[in-house]
Design a protein around this motif. Structure first.
Motif, PDB file in Angstrom:
ATOM      1  N   ASN A  33      33.987  35.101  34.241  1.00  0.00           N
ATOM      2  CA  ASN A  33      34.249  34.510  35.563  1.00  0.00           C
ATOM      3  C   ASN A  33      35.654  34.804  36.063  1.00  0.00           C
ATOM      4  N   SER A  34      36.386  35.680  35.360  1.00  0.00           N
ATOM      5  CA  SER A  34      37.735  36.030  35.806  1.00  0.00           C
ATOM      6  C   SER A  34      37.661  36.956  37.018  1.00  0.00           C
ATOM      7  N   LEU A  35      38.804  37.115  37.682  1.00  0.00           N
ATOM      8  CA  LEU A  35      38.840  37.928  38.904  1.00  0.00           C
ATOM      9  C   LEU A  35      38.432  39.374  38.623  1.00  0.00           C
ATOM     10  N   LEU A  36      38.977  39.963  37.558  1.00  0.00           N
ATOM     11  CA  LEU A  36      38.636  41.351  37.242  1.00  0.00           C
ATOM     12  C   LEU A  36      37.161  41.505  36.903  1.00  0.00           C
ATOM     13  N   SER A  37      36.626  40.553  36.145  1.00  0.00           N
ATOM     14  CA  SER A  37      35.212  40.628  35.768  1.00  0.00           C
ATOM     15  C   SER A  37      34.307  40.527  36.990  1.00  0.00           C
ATOM     16  N   ILE A  38      34.649  39.609  37.900  1.00  0.00           N
ATOM     17  CA  ILE A  38      33.842  39.445  39.119  1.00  0.00           C
ATOM     18  C   ILE A  38      33.901  40.708  39.974  1.00  0.00           C
ATOM     19  N   ALA A  39      35.106  41.293  40.089  1.00  0.00           N
ATOM     20  CA  ALA A  39      35.256  42.501  40.900  1.00  0.00           C
ATOM     21  C   ALA A  39      34.514  43.691  40.303  1.00  0.00           C
ATOM     22  N   LEU A  40      34.253  43.650  38.993  1.00  0.00           N
ATOM     23  CA  LEU A  40      33.578  44.757  38.318  1.00  0.00           C
ATOM     24  C   LEU A  40      32.067  44.554  38.186  1.00  0.00           C
ATOM     25  N   LYS A  41      31.549  43.431  38.671  1.00  0.00           N
ATOM     26  CA  LYS A  41      30.105  43.181  38.605  1.00  0.00           C
ATOM     27  C   LYS A  41      29.278  44.299  39.246  1.00  0.00           C
ATOM     28  N   PRO A  42      29.701  44.831  40.419  1.00  0.00           N
ATOM     29  CA  PRO A  42      28.911  45.923  41.024  1.00  0.00           C
ATOM     30  C   PRO A  42      28.751  47.138  40.102  1.00  0.00           C
ATOM     31  N   ALA A  43      29.772  47.386  39.266  1.00  0.00           N
ATOM     32  CA  ALA A  43      29.674  48.513  38.327  1.00  0.00           C
ATOM     33  C   ALA A  43      28.593  48.256  37.289  1.00  0.00           C
ATOM     34  N   ILE A  44      28.525  47.016  36.794  1.00  0.00           N
ATOM     35  CA  ILE A  44      27.479  46.637  35.831  1.00  0.00           C
ATOM     36  C   ILE A  44      26.099  46.842  36.451  1.00  0.00           C
ATOM     37  N   GLU A  45      25.958  46.413  37.690  1.00  0.00           N
ATOM     38  CA  GLU A  45      24.671  46.538  38.377  1.00  0.00           C
ATOM     39  C   GLU A  45      24.250  47.991  38.571  1.00  0.00           C
ATOM     40  N   GLU A  46      25.247  48.891  38.623  1.00  0.00           N
ATOM     41  CA  GLU A  46      24.942  50.320  38.795  1.00  0.00           C
ATOM     42  C   GLU A  46      24.759  51.043  37.459  1.00  0.00           C
ATOM     43  N   GLY A  47      24.789  50.292  36.346  1.00  0.00           N
ATOM     44  CA  GLY A  47      24.570  50.905  35.038  1.00  0.00           C
ATOM     45  C   GLY A  47      25.821  51.441  34.377  1.00  0.00           C
ATOM     46  N   ILE A  48      27.005  51.060  34.868  1.00  0.00           N
ATOM     47  CA  ILE A  48      28.273  51.523  34.300  1.00  0.00           C
ATOM     48  C   ILE A  48      28.800  50.462  33.331  1.00  0.00           C
ATOM     49  N   HIS A  49      29.184  50.885  32.129  1.00  0.00           N
ATOM     50  CA  HIS A  49      29.734  49.965  31.139  1.00  0.00           C
ATOM     51  C   HIS A  49      31.143  49.535  31.561  1.00  0.00           C
ATOM     52  N   VAL A  50      31.496  48.303  31.221  1.00  0.00           N
ATOM     53  CA  VAL A  50      32.765  47.730  31.666  1.00  0.00           C
ATOM     54  C   VAL A  50      33.475  47.059  30.491  1.00  0.00           C
ATOM     55  N   ILE A  51      34.784  47.320  30.357  1.00  0.00           N
ATOM     56  CA  ILE A  51      35.640  46.622  29.398  1.00  0.00           C
ATOM     57  C   ILE A  51      36.783  45.979  30.168  1.00  0.00           C
ATOM     58  N   VAL A  52      36.976  44.677  29.985  1.00  0.00           N
ATOM     59  CA  VAL A  52      38.027  43.933  30.697  1.00  0.00           C
ATOM     60  C   VAL A  52      38.976  43.323  29.676  1.00  0.00           C
ATOM     61  N   GLU A  53      40.264  43.558  29.863  1.00  0.00           N
ATOM     62  CA  GLU A  53      41.297  42.950  29.013  1.00  0.00           C
ATOM     63  C   GLU A  53      42.322  42.284  29.920  1.00  0.00           C
ATOM     64  N   GLU A  54      42.280  40.974  30.010  1.00  0.00           N
ATOM     65  CA  GLU A  54      43.199  40.235  30.881  1.00  0.00           C
ATOM     66  C   GLU A  54      44.219  39.488  30.039  1.00  0.00           C
ATOM     67  N   LYS A  55      45.464  39.962  30.110  1.00  0.00           N
ATOM     68  CA  LYS A  55      46.560  39.309  29.393  1.00  0.00           C
ATOM     69  C   LYS A  55      47.649  38.833  30.349  1.00  0.00           C
ATOM     70  N   GLY A  56      47.425  39.030  31.644  1.00  0.00           N
ATOM     71  CA  GLY A  56      48.405  38.617  32.637  1.00  0.00           C
ATOM     72  C   GLY A  56      48.002  37.325  33.328  1.00  0.00           C
ATOM     73  N   ASP A  57      48.988  36.597  33.812  1.00  0.00           N
ATOM     74  CA  ASP A  57      48.775  35.330  34.509  1.00  0.00           C
ATOM     75  C   ASP A  57      48.884  35.561  36.015  1.00  0.00           C
ATOM     76  N   LEU A  58      47.759  35.437  36.721  1.00  0.00           N
ATOM     77  CA  LEU A  58      47.744  35.702  38.162  1.00  0.00           C
ATOM     78  C   LEU A  58      48.660  34.761  38.949  1.00  0.00           C
ATOM     79  N   SER A  59      48.932  33.595  38.401  1.00  0.00           N
ATOM     80  CA  SER A  59      49.791  32.642  39.117  1.00  0.00           C
ATOM     81  C   SER A  59      51.238  33.120  39.209  1.00  0.00           C
ATOM     82  N   LEU A  60      51.579  34.180  38.467  1.00  0.00           N
ATOM     83  CA  LEU A  60      52.953  34.684  38.474  1.00  0.00           C
ATOM     84  C   LEU A  60      53.248  35.598  39.656  1.00  0.00           C
ATOM     85  N   VAL A  61      52.210  36.010  40.391  1.00  0.00           N
ATOM     86  CA  VAL A  61      52.421  36.900  41.537  1.00  0.00           C
ATOM     87  C   VAL A  61      52.133  36.165  42.837  1.00  0.00           C
ATOM     88  N   ALA A  62      52.787  36.617  43.896  1.00  0.00           N
ATOM     89  CA  ALA A  62      52.673  35.926  45.186  1.00  0.00           C
ATOM     90  C   ALA A  62      51.361  36.218  45.897  1.00  0.00           C
TER      91      ALA A  62
END
Length: 419
Positions: A279-308
């Motif tokens: 349910n993270s932002l990157l995972s949600i944005a990559l959902k269309p790729a999953i639907e098209e049959g493209i494999h997805v790897i997401v590694e989120e180590k950054g805190d989105l609250s740190l950017v404006a």
């Protein structure tokens, strides 16, 4: 000391030959004669120049290395790349030991020891640790083989050869300055070795991260395979049921059952997603790729609250890049998305193994209205220009590089300053 030195050369030669047989030939039983021949040749190469007019350690280091590589090429003409990789891995292990125990520890020890204890110091500081290292390599050779497989898959031969010759340079530089009384020259050697060691660590850390991604993807694929086996079993039962309906001429029930099966089949995703938080932002944005049959790897180590930037605008940035990747990849491949913080910057990397973007196109892809696709409408060609506009709005920048292996978009945003 000469006998001990010859024993060490034979043991090292045995390790080199065993590495080639184990990694490349994969069968020791049927290659014992080949093993013996290579041990003999490596030993001759390693000891051939002792006491000759070339008895200059700096020259001998490079010469023996080049001759050994020539022997590997001669013995494995049909599999040169893999053979050179196996040899170079072991060479880098041995020469790293030589730098640490010979050029650093031993050199520091002899400065405080009386001259009559020089031979004893050589035995206990250089030779015995070297024998222990060789024993450890033989005992845990399967781990060396794993490193070999990773480097072969990553195409790391050139890097490994560069590292080995860089190691030679460090040893040579030290040997040329060992007689110098200047402490500055010795300090330069130590600093060079430290810098090189850091570069090697970073390189192998990158390889480790790649192997971790592949391992996670394989785990998910295995889970998907188990799911498909269950589906196959269920379909067998459903086909039997459909056949029974057909025999009984119950066509309405047959139609309904077929429709249900089709709906279930369409709901099953064929692609794999590896993500700690779906349910993270990157995972949600990559959902269309999953639907098209493209494999997805997401590694989120950054805190989105740190950017404006707002989540909505960041989602627009990522989704536009992902949509372009989906179009280029044609329903196959892998997209890897990462977020992390580095030097007061928030960084997002989106990498795919789709077709290479040519250099003449790279400089134009962020221009408004530019597209490399043949479109009949005017709705395409604005996605990446929007991306660049949004990134610049928040004082960030976007970089893109493309090779035959992968295309990578790198978004760099400043982290908010705390007051």
């Amino acid at each position: 000391m000469i006998i001990i030195d010859r024993i060490t050369s034979i043991l090292q030669s045995l390790l080199f030959a065993y590495a080639l047989i184990y990694c490349v030939d994969k069968k020791l039983e049927t290659n014992k004669l080949k093993l013996f021949f290579m041990v003999l040749m490596f030993t001759i190469i390693g000891t051939a120049f002792s006491g000759t007019f070339l008895d200059n350690p700096a020259i001998i280091v490079f010469l023996t290395h080049i001759l050994a590589l020539g022997l590997v090429v001669l013995m494995y003409r049909r599999d040169v790349r893999n053979a050179l990789m196996a040899y170079t891995i072991v060479y880098n292990i041995i020469i790293t030991y030589s730098i640490v125990f010979g050029n650093v520890i031993f050199a520091s020890t002899i400065e405080i020891l009386p001259p009559q204890y020089m031979n004893q110091a050589s035995i206990f500081i250089m030779y015995i640790p070297g024998w222990i290292l060789i024993f450890i390599c033989f005992k845990y050779f399967e781990k060396i083989n794993r490193v070999y497989k990773v480097l072969v898959n990553e195409g790391g031969l050139i890097y490994s050869l560069i590292i080995s010759f860089a190691m030679d340079f460090i040893v040579t530089f030290y040997l040329l300055t060992i007689g110098a009384k200047s402490q500055l020259m010795k300090n330069i050697v130590y600093v060079m070795f430290f810098m090189f060691f850091v570069v090697v660590l970073l390189y192998f850390r990158k390889i480790h991260n790649k192997s971790e991604q592949i391992f996670k993807l394989n785990e998910t694929l295995e889970s998907k395979n188990n799911e498909l086996r269950k589906i196959k079993h269920d379909y067998g039962a459903q086909i039997s049921y459909l056949y029974g309906l057909c025999l009984m001429d119950r066509h309405l029930d047959l139609k309904k059952a077929l429709k249900d099966i089709i709906n279930v089949n369409e709901a099953i995703a064929t692609a794999v997603e590896v993500s700690p938080n779906e349910n993270s932002l990157l995972s949600i944005a990559l959902k269309p790729a999953i639907e098209e049959g493209i494999h997805v790897i997401v590694e989120e180590k950054g805190d989105l609250s740190l950017v404006a930037i707002s989540e909505m605008e960041l989602y627009r940035i990522v989704s536009n890049i992902v949509n372009n990747a989906i179009t280029a990849m044609n329903g196959q491949g892998i997209i890897i998305a990462k977020s992390y913080e580095c030097l007061e910057k928030f960084i997002i990397k989106i990498e795919n193994n789709g077709p290479k973007i040519e250099e003449n196109i790279l400089k134009d892809i962020f221009k408004q209205g530019y597209t490399s696709k043949n479109n009949k409408d005017g709705n395409h060609g604005y996605g990446l220009s929007i991306v660049q506009e949004l990134v610049k709005k928040y004082s960030g920048k976007i970089e893109v590089k493309s090779t035959d292996i992968a295309t990578e978009f790198k978004i760099i945003l400043p982290i908010k300053r705390t007051t």
